[in-house]
Write a protein that holds these residues in place. Structure first.
Motif, short mmCIF file in Angstrom:
data_model
loop_
_atom_site.label_atom_id
_atom_site.label_comp_id
_atom_site.label_asym_id
_atom_site.label_seq_id
_atom_site.Cartn_x
_atom_site.Cartn_y
_atom_site.Cartn_z
N ALA A 111 -7.17 87.85 14.74
CA ALA A 111 -7.63 86.52 14.02
C ALA A 111 -8.24 85.34 15.14
N HIS A 112 -8.34 84.49 14.25
CA HIS A 112 -9.09 83.49 15.32
C HIS A 112 -8.48 82.13 14.66
N VAL A 113 -8.82 81.08 15.66
CA VAL A 113 -8.48 79.64 15.33
C VAL A 113 -9.74 78.82 15.46
N GLU A 114 -10.05 78.04 14.47
CA GLU A 114 -11.22 77.26 14.75
C GLU A 114 -11.06 75.81 14.00
N GLY A 115 -12.02 74.92 13.92
CA GLY A 115 -12.00 73.60 13.57
C GLY A 115 -12.17 72.56 14.76
N ASP A 116 -12.00 73.17 16.05
CA ASP A 116 -12.10 72.28 17.46
C ASP A 116 -13.53 71.55 17.23
N GLU A 117 -14.47 72.34 16.82
CA GLU A 117 -16.03 72.07 17.16
C GLU A 117 -16.16 70.79 16.12
N LEU A 118 -16.72 69.84 16.88
CA LEU A 118 -16.88 68.61 15.79
C LEU A 118 -18.33 68.06 16.30
N LEU A 119 -19.38 69.11 16.69
CA LEU A 119 -20.79 68.42 17.14
C LEU A 119 -21.24 68.13 15.80
N ALA A 120 -21.42 68.78 14.82
CA ALA A 120 -22.05 68.40 13.45
C ALA A 120 -21.57 67.11 13.12
N ARG A 121 -20.39 66.68 13.51
CA ARG A 121 -19.74 65.46 12.85
C ARG A 121 -19.77 64.36 14.00
N ALA A 122 -20.24 64.69 15.14
CA ALA A 122 -20.26 63.73 16.09
C ALA A 122 -20.72 62.52 16.00
N GLU A 424 -7.37 89.21 7.91
CA GLU A 424 -8.06 89.65 6.70
C GLU A 424 -9.02 88.70 6.16
N GLY A 425 -9.09 87.59 6.80
CA GLY A 425 -10.04 86.71 6.31
C GLY A 425 -9.52 85.36 5.72
N THR A 426 -8.55 85.28 5.18
CA THR A 426 -7.77 84.10 4.62
C THR A 426 -7.84 83.14 5.77
N ARG A 427 -7.95 81.73 5.28
CA ARG A 427 -8.08 80.63 5.85
C ARG A 427 -6.89 79.89 5.45
N VAL A 428 -6.12 79.49 6.62
CA VAL A 428 -4.88 78.50 6.63
C VAL A 428 -5.04 77.36 7.40
N VAL A 429 -5.25 76.00 6.40
CA VAL A 429 -5.30 74.53 7.18
C VAL A 429 -3.93 74.33 7.86
N ILE A 430 -3.97 74.07 9.06
CA ILE A 430 -2.93 73.60 9.69
C ILE A 430 -2.71 72.11 9.74
N PRO A 431 -2.05 71.57 9.13
CA PRO A 431 -1.85 69.96 8.98
C PRO A 431 -1.43 69.46 10.44
N PRO A 432 -1.95 68.12 10.52
CA PRO A 432 -1.39 67.57 12.03
C PRO A 432 -0.04 67.19 11.75
N SER A 433 0.65 66.87 12.84
CA SER A 433 1.97 66.54 12.94
C SER A 433 2.26 65.34 12.06
N GLN A 434 3.54 65.33 11.18
CA GLN A 434 3.69 64.28 10.30
C GLN A 434 4.49 63.31 11.17
N GLN A 435 4.85 63.52 12.17
CA GLN A 435 5.56 62.47 13.17
C GLN A 435 4.64 62.41 14.28
N THR A 436 4.52 61.19 14.67
CA THR A 436 3.77 61.08 15.97
C THR A 436 4.17 59.68 16.49
N LEU A 437 4.02 59.47 17.88
CA LEU A 437 4.45 58.45 18.76
C LEU A 437 3.31 57.85 19.59
N ALA A 438 2.78 56.75 19.61
CA ALA A 438 1.76 56.11 20.48
C ALA A 438 2.13 56.56 21.92
N LEU A 439 1.07 57.27 22.82
CA LEU A 439 1.40 57.60 23.97
C LEU A 439 1.60 56.10 24.92
N ALA A 440 2.67 55.88 25.64
CA ALA A 440 2.94 54.85 26.45
C ALA A 440 3.29 55.38 27.70
N ALA A 441 3.26 54.74 28.85
CA ALA A 441 3.58 54.91 30.21
C ALA A 441 5.21 54.91 30.19
#
Length: 564
Positions: A111-122, A424-441
């Motif tokens: 299996a493989h993971v994709e979606g990191d490639e953003l060149l076409a949308r840069a 087997e070729g099935t594509r499963v979209v992985i949603p981003p985290s529903q909880q986030t916290l802005a990064l701060a020192a």
């Protein structure tokens, strides 16, 4: 889902690491998962250039050759393999692995993971027109592939630690908000990601261990997020609190170590030795990840070339001045940048010619390949009979080579499609985290009480302090730690950003951040701009800053005699 420990090993810390490591790890002892990390900012540039030559390329070919030798062994031992060797073309590497397995007569689910490639949308994302543009994805695509029964999971640009977090999340059935568990696995992944650097490689106190051929590390992960870092019995090197501390403090930027799935608080990490070559990581607290993903951008910056003159004997400064004036006058078209460095390795009244030699480096950079090609290197060679006495060089005339410029960027995680492509070729979209916290020192911890006044002795800093250094683009990063509470009390007060600038004059005038890690008795310094525009572009002789920490340890300071 399982409550049994998960044994995850590493067999590669970079593209070009020890080829035999996969076989060594598979033959050396029991494993459940074997990971391989092949990607760095520079590697993405290399793969981008490969893809320009061959649109079907863009992945780490070394990994495919390793699997040709080791895939049958992995299948026999039922070890799952997770790697980011897919680079810019994870689908292409996955297809090549399926073809390899068929040729070897093996039943393997890839299996493989994709979606990191953003060149076409840069352009649409405001990222310009780079050569490569890749988001750092997280662990949940890997976990999805493993839960669906994959034997091998190939990814593109994911965070290095995700190669460990993903298998752990799948094995233990962690939820997306099991922050402490995820953070513990992320800490273990950070230790494993650079291979033998966790087992005595690049280790300041290497003279205390057998560092000739360190084994590769593995982690025994537990359902609560704790782990034990170890290595196969009988392999070289060592696993100790010090070797693990060295890697934990390596190439981080503050107490909050952010990833796409969790932010691990490295100021909560506890390390303890629990046996020979066994170190427990516990206490790691986790927080929700930032709402944005980091992007690795590489642009073609132009072309570069380098020549080195050898200056022997007397009048070194005058010889360097003469040849510099001659070369600059001889160039038909002066490159945009010429960087000269005189390295005084010569000794007076030397007993060998090499000991009497100094080296003058000149690096040329320009958008026009012709200006830094044979017009530049040939002009240097043409001075051979008309310049300083004893003229010789270490390099023949060469053509210019392209160099890249690395730039980090950030985009909203919701704008990046993270996809797990099952065997087997099935594509499963992985949603981003529903909880986030802005990064701060993180809030700065209190300094320990200083040592009482007493006699001091001027010695190398490395007598009492260890270090490991590296790069993040143009930023240099130095982690340092002490081995005793008393040495930590001294280090925390003695080594300030101002003192660091004095000890490393090359950092004078540059922004420096200092982060304290009392539980590790460690400091981390981030020096912005020391490495220019990144490793491919940098004109420093140590462009990745790998030896910066050892230079710092060699500097002489006043150390309390009670520590010596």
């Amino acid at each position: 889902m399982s409550a049994s420990p998960l044994r995850v090993g590493n067999a590669s810390g970079f593209y070009g690491d020890r080829f035999s490591a996969f076989r060594e790890m598979l033959e050396g002892g029991q494993l459940d998962v074997l990971t391989g990390d092949y990607l760095a900012e520079l590697t993405m540039l290399i793969l981008g250039r490969d893809r320009l030559k061959d649109p079907n390329g863009g992945f780490a070919k070394t990994f495919l050759r390793q699997m040709e030798q080791c895939l049958a062994l992995a299948v026999e031992k039922r070890v799952k393999i997770v790697t980011n060797a897919g680079g810019l073309n994870p689908a292409g590497l996955a297809a090549a692995l399926r073809a390899l397995a068929e040729r070897l007569g093996l039943q393997v689910r890839v299996a493989h993971v994709e979606g990191d490639e953003l060149l076409a949308r840069a352009g649409a994302l405001g990222l310009g027109t780079p050569l490569t543009a890749n988001a750092y994805l997280g662990a949940w695509g890997i976990a999805e592939c493993l839960r669906a029964g994959a034997d091998i999971v190939v990814t593109g640009r994911v965070t290095d630690a995700s190669l460990v977090v993903g298998p752990a999340a799948a094995h233990f059935g962690w939820r997306r908000d099991d922050w402490d568990c995820l953070a513990g696995a992320q800490a273990a992944g950070h230790v494993l990601e650079c291979g033998a650097q966790a087992t005595g490689g690049n280790y300041s106190f290497f003279t205390e261990i057998d560092a000739r051929r360190p084994g590769f590390p593995l982690a025994e992960l537990h359902a609560d997020g704790t782990s034990i870092i170890t290595k196969h019995e009988g392999s070289g090197g060592a696993v100790s609190v010090d070797t693990v501390t060295a890697q934990l403090l390596y190439e981080i930027e503050g107490a909050r170590y952010a990833g796409p799935d969790v932010t691990a608080r490295f100021d909560t990490v506890d390390l303890s030795a629990v046996g020979h070559d066994r170190v427990r990581i516990s206490g790691v607290r986790g927080e929700p990840p930032p709402p944005s993903l980091k992007i690795c951008l590489n642009h073609l910056g132009g072309f570069r070339n380098e020549m080195t003159f050898v200056l022997v004997g007397l009048d070194i400064e005058q010889k360097a001045r003469l040849v510099r004036e001659q070369l600059e006058a001889a160039l038909p078209k002066k490159p945009r940048e010429l960087h000269w460095t005189l390295v005084r390795t010569d000794r007076e009244d030397a007993s060998t010619e090499e000991q009497a030699a100094a080296f003058l480096r000149v690096v040329a950079k320009d958008p026009d390949e012709k200006k830094v090609g044979r017009a530049f290197s040939g002009a240097a060679i043409e001075l051979a009979l008309a310049s300083y006495p004893g003229f010789t060089m270490t390099t023949p005339p060469t053509d210019g080579m392209p160099y890249g410029v690395y730039t980090p960027a950030y985009v909203d995680a919701a704008l990046v499609e993270h996809v797990a492509v099952l065997s087997e070729g099935t594509r499963v979209v992985i949603p981003p985290s529903q909880q986030t916290l802005a990064l701060a020192a993180a809030e700065a911890p209190e300094l320990p009480a200083p040592l009482p006044p007493g006699p001091v002795r001027r010695v190398a800093l490395g007598r009492v302090v260890a270090a490991r250094s590296g790069d993040k683009g143009g930023t240099a990063n130095i982690g340092l730690w002490a081995r005793t509470d008393e040495a930590w009390r001294w280090l925390a007060h003695a080594l300030t950003p101002e003192r660091l600038r004095e000890l490393l004059p090359e950092a004078s005038g540059l922004p420096i951040q200092r982060h304290l890690f009392p539980r590790l008795r460690g400091l981390n310094f981030v020096i912005d701009g020391l490495l220019g525009e990144g490793v491919s572009s940098s004109t420093r002789f140590d462009p990745q800053g790998k030896a910066l920490g050892e230079w710092l340890r060699s500097r002489h300071v006043d150390v309390p005699e009670t520590l010596l």
